[in-house]
Design a protein around this motif. Structure first.
Motif, PDB file in Angstrom:
ATOM      1  N   GLY A   1      11.246  14.166  34.395  1.00 53.17           N
ATOM      2  CA  GLY A   1      12.560  14.813  34.373  1.00 53.17           C
ATOM      3  C   GLY A   1      12.639  15.885  33.295  1.00 53.17           C
ATOM      4  O   GLY A   1      11.758  15.992  32.429  1.00 53.17           O
ATOM      5  N   ILE A   2      13.719  16.635  33.346  1.00 54.36           N
ATOM      6  CA  ILE A   2      13.864  17.725  32.370  1.00 54.36           C
ATOM      7  C   ILE A   2      14.191  17.216  30.971  1.00 54.36           C
ATOM      8  O   ILE A   2      14.306  18.025  30.050  1.00 54.36           O
ATOM      9  CB  ILE A   2      14.928  18.759  32.817  1.00 54.36           C
ATOM     10  N   ASN A   3      14.282  15.889  30.799  1.00 55.66           N
ATOM     11  CA  ASN A   3      14.350  15.389  29.415  1.00 55.66           C
ATOM     12  C   ASN A   3      13.060  15.777  28.679  1.00 55.66           C
ATOM     13  O   ASN A   3      13.040  15.852  27.460  1.00 55.66           O
ATOM     14  CB  ASN A   3      14.568  13.867  29.377  1.00 55.66           C
ATOM     15  N   MET A   4      11.990  16.090  29.439  1.00 52.77           N
ATOM     16  CA  MET A   4      10.730  16.534  28.822  1.00 52.77           C
ATOM     17  C   MET A   4      10.872  17.891  28.148  1.00 52.77           C
ATOM     18  O   MET A   4      10.053  18.249  27.300  1.00 52.77           O
ATOM     19  CB  MET A   4       9.618  16.645  29.882  1.00 52.77           C
ATOM     20  N   VAL A   5      11.875  18.650  28.547  1.00 51.96           N
ATOM     21  CA  VAL A   5      12.052  19.983  27.943  1.00 51.96           C
ATOM     22  C   VAL A   5      13.409  20.105  27.258  1.00 51.96           C
ATOM     23  O   VAL A   5      13.722  21.143  26.684  1.00 51.96           O
ATOM     24  CB  VAL A   5      11.867  21.117  28.980  1.00 51.96           C
ATOM     25  N   GLY A   6      14.211  19.047  27.340  1.00 53.81           N
ATOM     26  CA  GLY A   6      15.410  18.963  26.519  1.00 53.81           C
ATOM     27  C   GLY A   6      16.670  19.591  27.066  1.00 53.81           C
ATOM     28  O   GLY A   6      17.742  19.397  26.501  1.00 53.81           O
ATOM     29  N   TRP A   7      16.587  20.362  28.121  1.00 56.09           N
ATOM     30  CA  TRP A   7      17.790  20.997  28.655  1.00 56.09           C
ATOM     31  C   TRP A   7      17.530  21.468  30.079  1.00 56.09           C
ATOM     32  O   TRP A   7      16.422  21.317  30.587  1.00 56.09           O
ATOM     33  CB  TRP A   7      18.258  22.148  27.761  1.00 56.09           C
ATOM     34  N   GLU A   8      18.564  22.057  30.703  1.00 54.94           N
ATOM     35  CA  GLU A   8      18.456  22.435  32.121  1.00 54.94           C
ATOM     36  C   GLU A   8      17.718  23.773  32.237  1.00 54.94           C
ATOM     37  O   GLU A   8      18.160  24.717  32.879  1.00 54.94           O
ATOM     38  CB  GLU A   8      19.858  22.554  32.740  1.00 54.94           C
ATOM     39  N   ARG A   9      16.565  23.809  31.596  1.00 51.06           N
ATOM     40  CA  ARG A   9      15.810  25.052  31.440  1.00 51.06           C
ATOM     41  C   ARG A   9      15.542  25.764  32.767  1.00 51.06           C
ATOM     42  O   ARG A   9      15.677  26.969  32.891  1.00 51.06           O
ATOM     43  CB  ARG A   9      14.494  24.680  30.754  1.00 51.06           C
ATOM     44  N   TYR A  10      15.161  24.984  33.782  1.00 49.79           N
ATOM     45  CA  TYR A  10      14.690  25.641  35.011  1.00 49.79           C
ATOM     46  C   TYR A  10      15.835  26.053  35.937  1.00 49.79           C
ATOM     47  O   TYR A  10      15.584  26.674  36.959  1.00 49.79           O
ATOM     48  CB  TYR A  10      13.654  24.748  35.701  1.00 49.79           C
ATOM     49  N   LEU A  11      17.068  25.738  35.547  1.00 47.89           N
ATOM     50  CA  LEU A  11      18.208  26.319  36.269  1.00 47.89           C
ATOM     51  C   LEU A  11      18.474  27.726  35.757  1.00 47.89           C
ATOM     52  O   LEU A  11      19.192  28.504  36.389  1.00 47.89           O
ATOM     53  CB  LEU A  11      19.463  25.462  36.074  1.00 47.89           C
ATOM     54  N   HIS A  12      17.929  28.045  34.591  1.00 47.54           N
ATOM     55  CA  HIS A  12      18.204  29.347  33.970  1.00 47.54           C
ATOM     56  C   HIS A  12      16.966  30.227  33.844  1.00 47.54           C
ATOM     57  O   HIS A  12      17.079  31.441  33.739  1.00 47.54           O
ATOM     58  CB  HIS A  12      18.811  29.136  32.579  1.00 47.54           C
ATOM     59  N   ILE A  13      15.815  29.585  33.809  1.00 46.94           N
ATOM     60  CA  ILE A  13      14.576  30.349  33.641  1.00 46.94           C
ATOM     61  C   ILE A  13      13.648  29.970  34.784  1.00 46.94           C
ATOM     62  O   ILE A  13      13.393  28.782  35.017  1.00 46.94           O
ATOM     63  CB  ILE A  13      13.905  30.007  32.286  1.00 46.94           C
TER      64      ILE A  13
ATOM     65  N   ARG B   1      12.949  22.551  46.909  1.00 53.06           N
ATOM     66  CA  ARG B   1      13.622  22.157  45.669  1.00 53.06           C
ATOM     67  C   ARG B   1      12.848  20.994  45.075  1.00 53.06           C
ATOM     68  O   ARG B   1      12.548  20.024  45.775  1.00 53.06           O
ATOM     69  CB  ARG B   1      15.075  21.780  45.967  1.00 53.06           C
ATOM     70  N   ILE B   2      12.529  21.121  43.792  1.00 56.19           N
ATOM     71  CA  ILE B   2      11.738  20.079  43.125  1.00 56.19           C
ATOM     72  C   ILE B   2      12.658  19.369  42.143  1.00 56.19           C
ATOM     73  O   ILE B   2      12.943  19.870  41.054  1.00 56.19           O
ATOM     74  CB  ILE B   2      10.518  20.699  42.405  1.00 56.19           C
ATOM     75  N   GLY B   3      13.161  18.222  42.595  1.00 54.37           N
ATOM     76  CA  GLY B   3      14.091  17.460  41.758  1.00 54.37           C
ATOM     77  C   GLY B   3      13.321  16.558  40.819  1.00 54.37           C
ATOM     78  O   GLY B   3      12.269  16.024  41.164  1.00 54.37           O
ATOM     79  N   GLY B   4      13.855  16.374  39.606  1.00 51.63           N
ATOM     80  CA  GLY B   4      13.208  15.513  38.625  1.00 51.63           C
ATOM     81  C   GLY B   4      13.623  14.061  38.784  1.00 51.63           C
ATOM     82  O   GLY B   4      14.370  13.695  39.712  1.00 51.63           O
TER      83      GLY B   4
ATOM     84  N   CYS C   1      22.090  15.600  38.485  1.00 50.95           N
ATOM     85  CA  CYS C   1      21.829  16.623  39.516  1.00 50.95           C
ATOM     86  C   CYS C   1      21.270  17.923  38.944  1.00 50.95           C
ATOM     87  O   CYS C   1      20.728  18.746  39.677  1.00 50.95           O
ATOM     88  CB  CYS C   1      23.089  16.884  40.335  1.00 50.95           C
ATOM     89  N   GLU C   2      21.392  18.114  37.635  1.00 48.03           N
ATOM     90  CA  GLU C   2      20.857  19.358  37.061  1.00 48.03           C
ATOM     91  C   GLU C   2      19.387  19.216  36.672  1.00 48.03           C
ATOM     92  O   GLU C   2      18.789  20.134  36.120  1.00 48.03           O
ATOM     93  CB  GLU C   2      21.700  19.773  35.860  1.00 48.03           C
ATOM     94  N   ASP C   3      18.839  18.061  36.965  1.00 54.46           N
ATOM     95  CA  ASP C   3      17.438  17.789  36.644  1.00 54.46           C
ATOM     96  C   ASP C   3      16.558  18.347  37.761  1.00 54.46           C
ATOM     97  O   ASP C   3      16.187  17.642  38.699  1.00 54.46           O
ATOM     98  CB  ASP C   3      17.263  16.271  36.488  1.00 54.46           C
ATOM     99  N   VAL C   4      16.243  19.630  37.646  1.00 53.89           N
ATOM    100  CA  VAL C   4      15.502  20.343  38.691  1.00 53.89           C
ATOM    101  C   VAL C   4      14.413  21.174  38.015  1.00 53.89           C
ATOM    102  O   VAL C   4      14.645  21.783  36.971  1.00 53.89           O
ATOM    103  CB  VAL C   4      16.474  21.276  39.465  1.00 53.89           C
ATOM    104  N   TRP C   5      13.203  21.168  38.598  1.00 55.72           N
ATOM    105  CA  TRP C   5      12.088  21.941  38.030  1.00 55.72           C
ATOM    106  C   TRP C   5      11.966  23.324  38.665  1.00 55.72           C
ATOM    107  O   TRP C   5      11.248  24.182  38.154  1.00 55.72           O
ATOM    108  CB  TRP C   5      10.779  21.184  38.214  1.00 55.72           C
ATOM    109  N   GLY C   6      12.600  23.502  39.821  1.00 59.28           N
ATOM    110  CA  GLY C   6      12.512  24.803  40.466  1.00 59.28           C
ATOM    111  C   GLY C   6      12.857  24.673  41.927  1.00 59.28           C
ATOM    112  O   GLY C   6      13.124  23.567  42.431  1.00 59.28           O
TER     113      GLY C   6
END
Ligand SMILES: Cc1ncc(COP(=O)(O)O)c(C=O)c1O
Length: 442
Positions: free
Chosen positions: A356-368, A386-389, A394-399
């Motif tokens: 999950g995006i807890n690995m990067v600390g924030w909803e990084r891949y919704l913005h970058i 859609r690659i869900g974490g 629901c904001e846990d998405v890798w791309g």
């Protein structure tokens, strides 16, 4: 009406909509091609270790460190790089930076402890709100530590600490200029440099010998050129030749952006934000022309050449000193990749992975936008998926795209070059922070 002058806002909105948009539409297949050169070793790592995990890429990081030091070393007089520990503080990363001859740039007592336990010969200690304990620790290691002062108050506090301990320490002072915006939180305004320099004479054990400045997210050399010109002008008019002769280093900070690794989404562009907001307000949807645009920045050589030229014009005639840099993301982004495995294939358009995006600390891949590559079924073109974490969020998405021929349960996915400000901002949210393993070859 929410704005005071509606006509003015209307006119500004119209101007914004009419502005040309010239950023290159995204295509980062080169990034996918680059990482796929290591496919066999990456798949071997995923076979050896349970996913998800961060994969420390020592050779990749070493090469990034080597390139930075080489390019800047050939354009900046007496250049010395200090790796910005905050961008990734994993011990392997920090040790590798030191092994490649870098000093360390630290911003807290915790980071200072870590740096002191490493083999780093030189440490610059920047940052606001240093405590008495921080100063005392730095003083105990004054042979290795330079303190970059953040304020007049810090000069007085450090001065008192030197008098209590009877130890001397080298120091620089962080400055900000009219171009620093939100970064003017740090340091003192350039216009106060002279008064601080002179006030330091009241603290003979504080050896004020340097000037530092930092701004992040510089897509080209312009911010450094401005700083160097402003500083040159100030030192030429406000410092005597004797005072200038006491300057031993000028530290230009970090802020260099990795070249062509990331993109931004159209809805994060001002026009896209406006279009989407208006459409959503009326319950409609917006069709964007492209999936993403490149977050462009110049190659390292361009930063270094232009900074070197600005130094030659504005500072070299006045000051003969060493130039320090504090690179963070531009090198550490190459230190780690993230490896994930597909757990569920819910439809052609949606898969769930085990990290999950807890690995990067924030909803990084919704913005970058960052490329995701399927190592099991790779391709140099993307499929929409859609690659869900793995987090119940629901904001846990890798791309929403993947370099893949197809995507199936059990496939190993990689998000390459994710070493900067990810591992170090990871969260314990819902799941534990996964381990770091080292990439081995052969
Ligand atoms: C003082 C200082 N130096 C260096 C850096 C590293 O910046 P970057 O990772 O953008 O190179 C930072 C980051 O915020 C910083 O605050």
């Amino acid at each position: 009406m929410i704005v005071r002058d509606l006509d003015r806002t209307r006119e500004q909105l119209a101007r914004l909509l009419d502005e040309a948009h010239t950023d290159e539409a995204g295509n980062l297949s080169e990034v996918a091609a680059q990482i796929l050169k290591q496919r066999a070793d990456l798949l071997a790592a995923a076979a050896r270790h349970e996913t998800p995990f961060y994969l420390f890429d020592r050779p990749g990081f070493r090469e990034a460190l080597r390139q930075f030091a080489q390019v800047f070393g050939s354009h900046l007089p007496q250049h010395r790089p200090f790796y910005a520990v905050k961008s990734n503080h994993h011990p392997w990363v920090v040790q590798e930076a030191v092994a490649q001859g870098y000093g360390l740039d630290v911003s807290s007592g915790r980071e200072l402890h870590q740096a002191l336990h490493s083999a780093a010969q030189q440490i610059v200690f920047s940052g606001p709100a240093k405590s008495i304990a921080d100063h005392e620790l730095a003083l105990q290691h004054a042979d290795r530590v330079i303190i970059n002062l953040d304020s007049h108050g810090e000069l007085a506090r450090l001065g008192a600490a030197t008098e209590r301990s009877g130890r001397a320490i080298r120091a620089g002072v962080r400055i900000c200029t009219q171009h620093h915006g939100a970064w003017s939180k740090f340091g003192i305004p350039l216009s106060e440099l002279g008064s601080l320099w002179r006030a330091a004479q009241r603290h003979p054990l504080v050896q004020l010998v340097g000037i530092q400045s930092h701004l992040s997210w510089n897509r080209d050399a312009l911010p450094y050129e401005r700083l160097i010109a402003d500083l040159g002008h100030y030192l030429g008019s406000e410092f005597s030749a004797e005072e200038r002769a006491t300057i031993q280093f000028i530290d230009l900070g970090g802020g260099f952006r990795p070249h062509r690794l990331e993109g931004y989404f159209p809805w994060d562009h001002p026009v896209g934000t406006l279009a989407r907001t208006a459409a959503e307000h009326f319950g409609e949807s917006t069709e964007f022309a492209h999936d993403y645009y490149l977050k462009d920045s110049v190659p390292l050589l361009s930063y270094a050449e232009r900074i070197g030229a600005a130094i030659a014009t504005h500072l070299a005639p006045l000051v003969h000193c060493a130039y320090y840099t504090e690179p963070g993301r531009v090198v550490s982004t190459h230190s780690m990749h993230i490896l994930l495995r597909v757990v569920d294939r819910k439809s052609d358009g949606l898969v769930i992975v085990d990290g999950g995006i807890n690995m990067v600390g924030w909803e990084r891949y919704l913005h970058i936008y960052c490329p995701v590559v399927n190592l099991t079924h790779p391709a140099l073109t993307e499929i929409p998926v859609r690659i869900g974490g793995s987090l119940c969020d629901c904001e846990d998405v890798w791309g929403s795209r993947c370099y893949a021929e197809r995507i199936e349960e059990g496939d190993v996915l990689i998000v390459p070059y994710q070493g900067a400000y990810t591992f170090c901002v990871a969260q314990n949210f819902i799941r534990s922070i996964p381990p770091v393993h080292e990439l081995t070859s052969g």
